[in-house]
Design an enzyme around this catalytic site. Structure first.
Site, PDB file in Angstrom:
ATOM      1  N   ARG A  14      -7.234  -0.281  -6.548  1.00  8.37           N
ATOM      2  CA  ARG A  14      -8.015   0.886  -5.774  1.00  8.37           C
ATOM      3  C   ARG A  14      -7.482   2.592  -6.424  1.00  8.37           C
ATOM      4  NH1 ARG A  14      -4.209   1.188  -0.721  1.00  8.37           N
ATOM      5  NH2 ARG A  14      -5.723   1.822  -0.055  1.00  8.37           N
ATOM      6  N   GLN A  22      -1.667   2.457   9.821  1.00  7.10           N
ATOM      7  CA  GLN A  22      -0.565   2.098   8.737  1.00  7.10           C
ATOM      8  C   GLN A  22       1.053   3.173   9.974  1.00  7.10           C
ATOM      9  OE1 GLN A  22      -3.200   2.521   8.079  1.00  7.10           O
ATOM     10  NE2 GLN A  22      -3.469   2.580   6.001  1.00  7.10           N
ATOM     11  N   ASP A  31      -1.726  10.770  -1.522  1.00  9.16           N
ATOM     12  CA  ASP A  31      -2.154   9.935  -3.320  1.00  9.16           C
ATOM     13  C   ASP A  31      -2.726  10.319  -4.025  1.00  9.16           C
ATOM     14  OD1 ASP A  31      -3.213   8.707   0.031  1.00  9.16           O
ATOM     15  OD2 ASP A  31      -2.663   7.542  -1.503  1.00  9.16           O
ATOM     16  N   ASN A  74      -5.326  12.964   1.104  1.00 10.06           N
ATOM     17  CA  ASN A  74      -4.276  11.046   1.470  1.00 10.06           C
ATOM     18  C   ASN A  74      -5.151  10.619   2.303  1.00 10.06           C
ATOM     19  OD1 ASN A  74      -1.245  10.962   2.451  1.00 10.06           O
ATOM     20  ND2 ASN A  74      -2.009  11.452   3.939  1.00 10.06           N
ATOM     21  N   LYS A  75      -4.153  10.211   3.886  1.00 13.22           N
ATOM     22  CA  LYS A  75      -5.148   9.345   4.780  1.00 13.22           C
ATOM     23  C   LYS A  75      -6.136   9.354   4.996  1.00 13.22           C
ATOM     24  CE  LYS A  75      -4.757   5.397   4.934  1.00 13.22           C
ATOM     25  NZ  LYS A  75      -5.950   4.579   3.665  1.00 13.22           N
ATOM     26  N   ARG A 114       0.866  -1.765   0.121  1.00 16.26           N
ATOM     27  CA  ARG A 114      -0.123  -0.033   0.373  1.00 16.26           C
ATOM     28  C   ARG A 114       0.424   0.820  -0.219  1.00 16.26           C
ATOM     29  NH1 ARG A 114       2.470   1.616   3.738  1.00 16.26           N
ATOM     30  NH2 ARG A 114       0.670   3.793   3.880  1.00 16.26           N
ATOM     31  N   GLY A 115       0.143   2.280   0.117  1.00 16.80           N
ATOM     32  CA  GLY A 115       1.208   3.826  -0.249  1.00 16.80           C
ATOM     33  C   GLY A 115       1.163   3.882  -1.497  1.00 16.80           C
ATOM     34  N   ALA A 116       0.610   5.342  -2.061  1.00 14.96           N
ATOM     35  CA  ALA A 116       0.790   5.467  -3.181  1.00 14.96           C
ATOM     36  C   ALA A 116       1.792   5.133  -3.907  1.00 14.96           C
ATOM     37  CB  ALA A 116       0.045   7.196  -3.307  1.00 14.96           C
TER      38      ALA A 116
HETATM   39  O1  MRU Z   1      -4.430   3.349   2.759  1.00 13.83           O
HETATM   40  P1  MRU Z   1      -3.259   2.660   2.174  1.00 13.83           P
HETATM   41  O2  MRU Z   1      -2.387   2.656   3.333  1.00 13.83           O
HETATM   42  O3  MRU Z   1      -2.454   3.119   0.811  1.00 13.83           O
HETATM   43  O4  MRU Z   1      -2.652   5.239   1.995  1.00 13.83           O
HETATM   44  C1  MRU Z   1      -1.823   5.585   2.014  1.00 13.83           C
HETATM   45  C2  MRU Z   1      -1.084   7.338   1.879  1.00 13.83           C
HETATM   46  O5  MRU Z   1      -2.885   7.531   2.623  1.00 13.83           O
HETATM   47  C3  MRU Z   1      -0.302   7.186   1.810  1.00 13.83           C
HETATM   48  O6  MRU Z   1       0.471   8.724   3.072  1.00 13.83           O
HETATM   49  C4  MRU Z   1       0.384   7.893   0.778  1.00 13.83           C
HETATM   50  O7  MRU Z   1      -0.085   7.025  -0.653  1.00 13.83           O
HETATM   51  C5  MRU Z   1       1.512   8.680   0.365  1.00 13.83           C
HETATM   52  S1  MRU Z   1       2.919   7.374   0.484  1.00 13.83           S
HETATM   53  C6  MRU Z   1       4.195   7.763   0.254  1.00 13.83           C
END
Ligand code: MRU
Length: 368
Positions: free
Chosen positions: A88, A197, A238, A248-249, A45-47
């Protein structure tokens, strides 16, 4: 750091982020469908990391292809791209990576490449996307560190670290770079309900690196700020709309509003692949709604009574007016973002002097 994702030639290996920090185990994906499932189920996970995973998944699918001609090859390629695109919806890096793979395919097909050659070119492109992401994080860290005082307590939300990228991290890249410069840094990691996270992943990474880390529950941030315990906030993103609105999250928006109220700078660190100039503002960013079970349960323990409705939007949008600056691998953007982001995306050719309203676009960043 243990690698987040690795190309193994005939497979893609990813550290299973659902299991951290209790277990450090890798999941091996042998087909494009397995990579798509790994993205959807949050193994990775993470963009930026899901962009890299999607590219590798597509490359893997084509490497294992038994297609005998370019028509069949094109159909299989499209299917692999569609699989990745359906995983996603919010992080634009995923779609950006798929587009790069599509361009590579089109160029190869146009050049009359064989099925094997097309697969080789796609593999090379996926590896390039991986390597560029690490380089971007390092560059972003360098720019971002200039915003960090010699001694600072930095609050971050979610995980925008090595685990969320091909390595080093975006927000955590800024923190790592500041530490590497000898700055005295303490990190407050929001636990980041419901997937945790912050508590599980950010704390795991930072502790491994020997960086001073304190985990707080999300509802503690306000009090910490009021007591003067936070010098700056840095988070990842994201998707960043053309006007500087930041998805973002979930919970990021609240942190940004709190930071404004307490006079604390709120920085976003993200690669250019996260900037979506085709999306004019945050209202157009699709927000993923995830399974209610992430909210109703922690592991196998049920928290909520049956019968209670549950919402689980995975992201929120922070309006640009709360964002002090956006750190990219090409420099630091400041408001007005319509101009500064467009100038950064336009590339190195844009001389600083031609940047609209000078200070909006700072290629060589100075201290905040
Ligand atoms: O649902 P996730 O864990 O994929 O969400 C991740 C985030 O919101 C991060 O802050 C974002 O992707 C930036 S990662 C460099």
């Amino acid at each position: 750091m243990l690698p987040t994702i690795e190309w193994k030639g005939d497979a893609v290996a990813m550290i299973d982020q659902r299991k951290l920090p209790a277990a450090e185990v890798y999941v091996t994906c042998r087909t494009a469908a397995e990579v798509a499932r790994a993205i959807k189920s949050m193994v990775i996970r993470g963009a930026p990391a899901i962009g890299v995973a999607a590219a590798m998944g597509i490359a893997l699918g084509m490497k294992r292809s038994r297609a005998t001609g370019t028509k069949q090859c094109a159909a299989e390629f499209q299917k692999a791209c569609d699989l990745m695109a359906a995983t996603r919806p919010t992080a634009v890096n995923l779609f950006w990576a798929i587009e790069r793979m599509k361009r590579t395919f089109a160029d190869a097909a146009q050049a009359g490449a064989s099925v094997t050659e097309i697969a080789q070119r796609l593999e090379a492109e996926a590896l390039r996307i991986h390597d560029e992401d690490v380089a971007s994080c390092r560059a972003m860290g360098g720019y971002g560190a200039t915003l960090v005082p010699e001694s600072a307590t930095i609050l971050t939300h979610c995980n925008a670290g090595a685990l969320a990228t091909a390595g080093y991290g975006t927000a955590l890249g800024v923190i790592r770079a500041a530490v590497e410069q000898g700055k005295r840094i303490a990190v407050l990691a929001d636990e980041t309900r419901p997937f945790l996270q912050g508590a599980r992943l950010t704390a795991w990474e930072l502790v491994k690196d020997g960086i001073d880390t304190t985990v707080i529950t999300d509802n503690m941030a306000a009090a910490m700020m009021r007591q003067g315990g936070v010098d700056l906030v840095v988070v990842g993103a994201d998707r960043i709309a053309a006007n500087g609105d930041v998805a973002n999250k979930i919970g990021t928006y609240g942190v940004a509003v709190l930071a404004r109220e307490h006079g604390i700078p709120f920085y976003v660190a993200a690669p250019l692949s996260t900037i979506d100039l085709a999306t004019p503002d945050g209202s157009r960013i699709p927000i993923e709604e995830r399974d209610a079970r992430e909210v109703t349960h922690v592991g196998s323990a049920r928290l909520t009574p049956g019968g209670a409705r549950v919402r689980n939007p995975a992201f929120d949008v922070t309006p640009a007016k709360y964002v002090t600056a956006i750190v990219t691998e090409r420099g630091i953007a400041r408001p007005p973002y319509e101009e500064s982001l467009a100038a950064l995306v336009a590339g190195p050719a844009a001389p600083e002097s031609s940047a609209p309203r000078g200070p909006a676009y700072v290629r060589r960043a100075g201290p905040a």
